[in-house]
Enzyme design. Structure first.
Site, PDB file in Angstrom:
ATOM      1  N   ASP A 136      -3.426  -9.151  -7.007  1.00 22.71           N
ATOM      2  CA  ASP A 136      -2.729 -10.270  -6.382  1.00 22.71           C
ATOM      3  C   ASP A 136      -1.412 -10.374  -7.156  1.00 22.71           C
ATOM      4  O   ASP A 136      -1.354 -10.982  -8.212  1.00 22.71           O
ATOM      5  CB  ASP A 136      -3.588 -11.531  -6.529  1.00 22.71           C
ATOM      6  N   ASP A 170       1.827  -8.570  -2.006  1.00 19.67           N
ATOM      7  CA  ASP A 170       0.404  -8.217  -2.100  1.00 19.67           C
ATOM      8  C   ASP A 170       0.100  -6.950  -1.314  1.00 19.67           C
ATOM      9  O   ASP A 170      -0.715  -6.127  -1.729  1.00 19.67           O
ATOM     10  CB  ASP A 170      -0.469  -9.387  -1.646  1.00 19.67           C
ATOM     11  N   GLU A 222      22.548   3.040  -1.585  1.00 19.03           N
ATOM     12  CA  GLU A 222      21.907   3.118  -0.256  1.00 19.03           C
ATOM     13  C   GLU A 222      22.873   2.622   0.799  1.00 19.03           C
ATOM     14  O   GLU A 222      22.961   3.165   1.904  1.00 19.03           O
ATOM     15  CB  GLU A 222      20.624   2.266  -0.239  1.00 19.03           C
TER      16      GLU A 222
END
Ligand code: PHE
Ligand code: ZN
Ligand code: ZN
Ligand code: CA
Length: 478
Positions: free
Chosen positions: A36, A301, A164
């Protein structure tokens, strides 16, 4: 004959030997449960990136001090956690940029699982959603892995890309300079670019369905949490494309940018229909207030789940299928519809300017047309599979000129650069132009097993324009 004397000490040593042999050859019986990841930690990382931008003229863009400061800060965290870090610098037209690559010591070096995010912002703002969120999430996953005490079956590598926003320059540089054997060791690259959009959607990359199962693992995760998701074909719009173009399985997640959320999407995800997923995309308002913490919490998560799952994934003992399927286009953004993404060369040569038609879509590489002394090029590197029995470069080209006569004043050379050797496959000029698209192909079989650069190089003399317009390129092999 040697006899085994079992003393207390040698029993311990024997057990340790068995344990290390097991660690080297088999997976843990049960994969480590998903973590978590802490939203508090990720928010603190984002605040740090915001502070770095604020202290450096409001951005963390390529060539600006806020980029290097971001990189130094991430690197220090990883070094302190026990990672082996490397900084790869490269030059861009906006200044020097850097990639940061962090390896967790151990795991099977023949099976590398990579997770990455671009760390640069655009110059307009601090880039907190784009891509502080991906950068902070990947950092937290790496730190949580280090703190977990887990031993991965596979080798874990994390990356933060530079430039990027200039067209995937950092990830392209990493891949084009990585030895072929090391490319072959990468079983999966997962990309996280914008994972906390303020009016979020949950878009799972669908460009590479093989993805070593990762795409399906990601959608299964969302489904298990009751989070609706959609596929998105992101093509050359983020750093996974640099991996995909070498046939490496990729996946990733995107919570949406400049595109408007439909009412159907607002119904399933909440938020505001008729408004962009990220109204502050590439703007100065992409700050700490430009984050949806529910989406961010869910996505970190998910990212933790994917890293933990693939850390222990059994990729089998055979080599991963890095040989792309026969006929697949090995060039990324081959029809230029994602602008300059995946291509290097002259800024602005890849254009949607309607002064000349694209063959398909609206973008193409328009080289020349200046009527003044100039040199322009577009180029992309590509690896020709070692097992290829055929390989070719194809492209469509349309030429027109204000020159006349039979002297070649303006030329376009189609070249292959392999190491320090440049070979010209074909030269077009102002002589014999045809203002209609025609297709040309050249064999690249001589380069099998090599990473080469395919280049279109234009030279124009001081007067009378010639336009060489290239579209719908491909490199295929079988
Ligand atoms: N790479 C884009 C940017 O940084 C964002 C993006 C990610 C767009 C994924 C589409 C899909 O601006
Ligand atoms: Zn961006
Ligand atoms: Zn981005
Ligand atoms: Ca096109």
């Amino acid at each position: 004959m040697r006899t085994l004397r079992t003393t207390a000490l040698s029993a311990v040593a024997a057990a340790a030997l068995v344990a290390s042999a097991l660690a080297g050859s088999t997976s843990p019986a049960v994969a480590a449960p998903s973590p978590d990841l802490s939203l508090t930690h990720v928010t603190a990382h984002l605040q740090q990136l915001q502070s770095i931008a604020t202290a450096n003229g409001g951005n963390r863009a390529t060539g600006r001090p806020g980029y290097r400061a971001s990189l130094d800060w991430v690197k220090a965290k990883l070094d302190a956690a026990g990672y082996t870090t490397q900084v790869q610098s490269f030059s861009t037209s906006s200044g020097t940029s850097y990639n940061l690559v962090a390896d967790w010591p151990g795991g099977d070096a023949e099976h590398v699982v990579m997770t990455g995010a671009h760390l640069d912002s655009v110059a307009a703002g601090p880039g907190i959603n784009d891509n502080g969120t991906g950068s902070a999430a990947v950092l937290e996953a790496a730190l949580a892995w280090a703190a977990s005490g887990n031993t991965p079956r596979n080798h874990l590598r994390f990356a933060w890309w530079g430039a990027e926003e200039q067209g995937l320059l950092g990830s392209n540089r990493y891949m084009s300079t990585l030895p072929t054997a090391d490319k072959d060791r990468i079983d999966l690259y997962m990309n996280y670019d914008m994972v906390g959009s303020p009016n979020p959607g949950y878009f799972v990359y669908d460009d590479n369905p093989a993805g070593n199962g990762a795409r399906d693992a990601m959608t299964a995760y969302y489904t298990s949490k009751g989070i609706p998701w959609e596929y998105i074909d992101v093509q050359g719009r983020s750093d996974h494309a640099s991996f995909r173009s070498y046939g490496i399985p990729t996946t990733g997640m995107y919570s949406g940018g400049e595109v408007i959320k439909t009412s159907a999407q607002a119904q399933k995800w909440g938020g505001t229909a008729g408004t962009a997923f990220d109204p502050c995309y590439h703007r100065s308002c992409d700050t700490m207030s430009n984050i949806n913490t529910t989406a961010l919490d869910r996505n970190i998560d998910m990212i933790g789940h994917m890293v933990w799952l693939y850390a222990d994934k059994d990729f089998g003992t055979t080599l991963p299928p890095t040989t792309p399927p026969a006929g697949a286009n090995l060039l990324a953004n081959a029809g230029f519809e994602s602008g300059a993404a995946s291509w290097t060369g002259t800024t602005g040569a890849i254009t949607s300017n309607t002064g000349r038609p694209a063959r398909t879509g609206s973008w193409k590489a328009w080289l020349g047309g200046n009527g003044a002394t100039s040199t322009e090029s577009v180029a992309q590197s590509v690896t020709i599979p070692a097992a290829a029995t055929a390989a070719s470069l194809s492209y469509w080209i349309r030429t027109d000129t204000a020159e006349s006569g039979s002297t070649a004043y303006d030329t376009l050379k189609v070249q292959v650069v392999s190491g320090t050797t440049t070979t010209t496959l074909k030269t077009f000029s102002n002589v014999g132009t045809s203002a209609t698209y025609a297709q040309f192909s050249h064999s690249l079989l001589a380069y099998r097993g090599k990473t080469v650069t395919v280049k279109f190089l234009m030279t124009e003399d001081s007067s009378l324009q010639t336009s060489f317009v290239v579209d719908d390129t491909s490199v295929t092999s079988s």
